[in-house]
Scaffold this active site. Structure first.
Site, PDB file in Angstrom:
ATOM      1  N   ARG A 141      49.655  53.208  26.085  1.00 22.53           N
ATOM      2  CA  ARG A 141      48.405  52.993  25.357  1.00 22.53           C
ATOM      3  C   ARG A 141      47.743  54.314  24.922  1.00 22.53           C
ATOM      4  O   ARG A 141      46.854  54.328  24.094  1.00 22.53           O
ATOM      5  CB  ARG A 141      47.437  52.158  26.220  1.00 22.53           C
ATOM      6  CG  ARG A 141      47.859  50.705  26.335  1.00 22.53           C
ATOM      7  CD  ARG A 141      47.090  49.962  27.424  1.00 22.53           C
ATOM      8  NE  ARG A 141      47.592  50.260  28.771  1.00 22.53           N
ATOM      9  CZ  ARG A 141      47.140  49.682  29.889  1.00 22.53           C
ATOM     10  NH1 ARG A 141      46.154  48.804  29.837  1.00 22.53           N
ATOM     11  NH2 ARG A 141      47.654  49.988  31.060  1.00 22.53           N
ATOM     12  N   GLY A 159      41.305  44.065  37.255  1.00 27.38           N
ATOM     13  CA  GLY A 159      41.496  42.883  38.066  1.00 27.38           C
ATOM     14  C   GLY A 159      40.155  42.429  38.640  1.00 27.38           C
ATOM     15  O   GLY A 159      39.296  43.253  38.954  1.00 27.38           O
ATOM     16  N   ASN A 176      38.407  45.309  40.721  1.00 23.77           N
ATOM     17  CA  ASN A 176      39.282  46.130  41.551  1.00 23.77           C
ATOM     18  C   ASN A 176      39.379  47.532  40.948  1.00 23.77           C
ATOM     19  O   ASN A 176      39.884  47.722  39.850  1.00 23.77           O
ATOM     20  CB  ASN A 176      40.680  45.484  41.595  1.00 23.77           C
ATOM     21  CG  ASN A 176      41.699  46.371  42.299  1.00 23.77           C
ATOM     22  OD1 ASN A 176      41.345  47.117  43.212  1.00 23.77           O
ATOM     23  ND2 ASN A 176      42.948  46.282  41.877  1.00 23.77           N
TER      24      ASN A 176
HETATM   25  C1  UD1 Z   1      45.511  48.287  37.635  1.00 23.77           C
HETATM   26  C2  UD1 Z   1      45.305  47.110  38.628  1.00 23.77           C
HETATM   27  C3  UD1 Z   1      43.983  46.421  38.322  1.00 23.77           C
HETATM   28  C4  UD1 Z   1      42.878  47.438  38.418  1.00 23.77           C
HETATM   29  C5  UD1 Z   1      43.140  48.612  37.476  1.00 23.77           C
HETATM   30  C6  UD1 Z   1      42.103  49.689  37.736  1.00 23.77           C
HETATM   31  C7  UD1 Z   1      47.512  46.266  39.217  1.00 23.77           C
HETATM   32  C8  UD1 Z   1      48.509  45.184  38.988  1.00 23.77           C
HETATM   33  N1  UD1 Z   1      46.401  46.171  38.515  1.00 23.77           N
HETATM   34  O1  UD1 Z   1      45.632  47.747  36.326  1.00 23.77           O
HETATM   35  O2  UD1 Z   1      43.742  45.348  39.243  1.00 23.77           O
HETATM   36  O3  UD1 Z   1      41.648  46.806  38.116  1.00 23.77           O
HETATM   37  O4  UD1 Z   1      44.409  49.179  37.725  1.00 23.77           O
HETATM   38  O5  UD1 Z   1      42.314  50.785  36.887  1.00 23.77           O
HETATM   39  O6  UD1 Z   1      47.747  47.124  40.031  1.00 23.77           O
HETATM   40  N2  UD1 Z   1      52.206  52.576  37.612  1.00 23.77           N
HETATM   41  C9  UD1 Z   1      53.422  52.940  38.163  1.00 23.77           C
HETATM   42  N3  UD1 Z   1      54.497  52.104  38.007  1.00 23.77           N
HETATM   43  C10 UD1 Z   1      54.415  50.918  37.358  1.00 23.77           C
HETATM   44  C11 UD1 Z   1      53.156  50.547  36.794  1.00 23.77           C
HETATM   45  C12 UD1 Z   1      52.083  51.395  36.945  1.00 23.77           C
HETATM   46  O7  UD1 Z   1      53.555  53.992  38.775  1.00 23.77           O
HETATM   47  O8  UD1 Z   1      55.421  50.231  37.266  1.00 23.77           O
HETATM   48  C13 UD1 Z   1      51.075  53.483  37.768  1.00 23.77           C
HETATM   49  C14 UD1 Z   1      50.548  53.992  36.424  1.00 23.77           C
HETATM   50  O9  UD1 Z   1      51.137  55.247  36.097  1.00 23.77           O
HETATM   51  C15 UD1 Z   1      49.046  54.137  36.681  1.00 23.77           C
HETATM   52  C16 UD1 Z   1      48.761  53.127  37.782  1.00 23.77           C
HETATM   53  O10 UD1 Z   1      49.998  52.788  38.361  1.00 23.77           O
HETATM   54  O11 UD1 Z   1      48.721  55.424  37.151  1.00 23.77           O
HETATM   55  C17 UD1 Z   1      48.042  51.883  37.261  1.00 23.77           C
HETATM   56  O12 UD1 Z   1      48.829  51.254  36.284  1.00 23.77           O
HETATM   57  P1  UD1 Z   1      48.193  50.626  34.985  1.00 23.77           P
HETATM   58  O13 UD1 Z   1      49.282  50.040  34.164  1.00 23.77           O
HETATM   59  O14 UD1 Z   1      47.288  51.609  34.346  1.00 23.77           O
HETATM   60  O15 UD1 Z   1      47.365  49.414  35.651  1.00 23.77           O
HETATM   61  P2  UD1 Z   1      46.097  48.683  35.048  1.00 23.77           P
HETATM   62  O16 UD1 Z   1      46.535  47.741  33.997  1.00 23.77           O
HETATM   63  O17 UD1 Z   1      45.071  49.672  34.722  1.00 23.77           O
HETATM   64 CA    CA Z   2      45.025  52.005  34.542  1.00 24.03          CA
END
Ligand code: UD1
Ligand code: CA
Length: 451
Positions: free
Chosen positions: A15, A139, A169
């Site tokens: 994004r 979330g 969250n």
């Molecule tokens: C996530 C939370 C959501 C919360 C929000 C707050 C989950 C499922 N959802 O959503 O509840 O309100 O953050 O900002 O956790 N990442 C990995 N591997 C993956 C996917 C993500 O390492 O396979 C890392 C990303 O680099 C990032 C973080 O995890 O730093 C969060 O991932 P992102 O896709 O931004 O989650 P959100 O949709 O923001």
């Molecule tokens: Ca995020």
């Protein structure tokens, strides 16, 4: 009790629409990953683990030996990401603190409270939440009638009724390690084909284990960066936080909205910062100074009681009681000693100006060593570059360099010597000697009275 942070940074950050990995984008001059790592380290008793993606080598390089990196490939969600740390951490830690690397405003105090709360929690999870009118795609936190946390519902999966929940969250959790490892294996696959870490909450509740929620009072803390709009929002919030800290410590910031200070900058009491001032890197400013408007300082040290107006400074050292500007440029290695005055349209590079020396107007000094109480006339130039080498210029104490003097380096001007206006000095000048002309020639010795 052993506490280890796991920082998630394996997401693709699509994004952001960028060739640069999301967590390397700077916020107030520092990559967001640096903030997240500092917070994670502050709460850990062990070295933090960072989960990186298959293209995350730049992150490994950035982190060096400050963290252990594990790779998640392919990225199958936040729960799957934490699972990648299991092999490294199983049996080696009591608590696991999980945060996301895209949340630079999370505070160390908050994370410390999260860990403390979990130490006293009979259940396996303590999570951070925030109450906010704008849900930002976060979330939603579901609670029962008695206020006990039941589950986290991701926005994509939420019903209209769930979408109206205002408790969100934030994305920081402290888990009991042994429980976490077994729970990660039980997370169901979501409709989007990911394993959500947030599903561990429901898993705990289903087996009768309580989940604690700590409600953050600072909305800015929950800014997670997914797009460049969020990046600008985080930048503004971080800037406000940094400026506020300086103001509460006795610095006047005339217009905080137009003052840009990096997190590692230090500023002394009673210094006044005028608008459109940028203080970058490890810049240090003493007490009682007036800085700006329209000033940029990069990795520069400034002493006490200095006045600096409309200047651009980089890797320079400025001692106490110096006045600079307007329109001055200090490049790397510029060192202005106590009481120096550097007026308008001057440039100094790799040069020291001794105590009390004055350089009023339109001059360039490069690779020069200038003693105390020298007067540099308007338009003086050190011709320091012969096309191949940078050559040095030395000027002795109390010398008077006439307007429009060209000092063709290498060259030495003795103490209390004088050059006439327009002199082109190609040979060393002895102390107490007046030289004039093109090329400059000595015309007489200066006695004490004439000086
Ligand atoms: C996530 C939370 C959501 C919360 C929000 C707050 C989950 C499922 N959802 O959503 O509840 O309100 O953050 O900002 O956790 N990442 C990995 N591997 C993956 C996917 C993500 O390492 O396979 C890392 C990303 O680099 C990032 C973080 O995890 O730093 C969060 O991932 P992102 O896709 O931004 O989650 P959100 O949709 O923001
Ligand atoms: Ca995020």
């Amino acid at each position: 009790m052993k506490v280890t942070a796991v920082l998630l940074a394996a997401g693709q950050g699509v994004r952001m629409k960028s060739k640069v990995l999301k967590v390397l984008h700077p916020v107030c001059g520092k990559p967001m990953l640096a903030y997240a790592l500092a917070v994670a380290s502050s709460a850990s008793t062990e070295k933090p683990v960072v989960v990186i993606g298959k293209d995350g080598e730049a992150l490994r390089t950035f982190l060096g030996d400050a963290a252990v990196c594990v790779i998640q490939n392919p990225p199958l969600g936040t729960g799957h990401a934490v699972q990648q740390a299991e092999a490294t951490l199983r049996g080696k830690t009591d608590l696991v603190l999980v945060t996301y690397a895209d949340m630079p405003l999370l505070r160390p105090e908050t994370v410390a409270r999260l860990v403390e709360t979990q130490k006293n929690n009979p259940g396996p999870i303590t999570m951070l939440t925030v109450i906010a009118a704008d849900p930002r795609g976060f979330g939603r936190v579901m609670r029962d009638q008695d206020g006990h946390v039941q589950a986290i519902v991701e926005e994509a999966a939420a019903t209209p009724e769930q979408l109206s929940i205002q408790e969100l969250n934030v994305g920081a959790y402290c888990f009991s390690a042994e429980w976490l490892w077994q729970a990660l294996g039980r997370i169901p696959l979501s409709k989007k084909g990911e394993y959500y870490l947030t599903d561990t909450v429901e898993l705990a509740v289903q087996t009768g284990l309580p989940v604690q929620a700590l409600v953050s009072q600072d909305l800015a803390e929950s800014i997670g960066i997914n797009t460049r709009v969020h990046l600008a929002e985080a930048e503004a919030a971080m800037r406000a936080r940094i400026n506020r800290t300086h103001m509460l410590a006795g610095v006047t910031i005339v217009n905080p909205a137009a003052t840009y200070i990096d997190p590692d900058v230090t500023i002394g009491m009673d210094t006044v910062i005028w608008p459109n001032t940028y203080l970058h890197g490890k810049t240090v400013i003493g007490a009682g100074c007036t800085i700006g408007p329209n000033t940029i300082a990069d990795d520069t040290r400034i002493g006490d009681d200095c006045t600096i107006l409309a200047a651009v400074m980089e890797k320079a050292v400025v001692e106490d009681n110096v006045s600079i500007g307007p329109f001055a440029r200090l490049r790397k290695g510029a060192h202005l000693c106590k009481g120096v005055h550097m007026g308008n349209f001057g440039e100094v590079k790799d040069s020291t100006l001794g105590p009390g020396t004055k350089m009023g107007h339109f001059s360039y000094l490069g690779n020069a060593s200038i003693a105390a109480d020298v007067n540099i006339g308007a338009g003086t130039i050190t011709c320091n570059y012969d096309g191949v080498h940078k050559n040095p210029t030395e000027i002795g104490e109390g010398a008077f360099i006439g307007s429009d003097t060209m000092l063709v380096a290498p060259v030495k001007i003795g103490a209390h010597a004088k050059t006439g206006a327009g002199a082109v000095v190609t040979k060393d000048v002895e102390a107490d000697t007046l030289v004039v002309g093109v090329p400059a020639r000595p015309i007489r010795k200066l006695n004490e009275a004439k000086k």
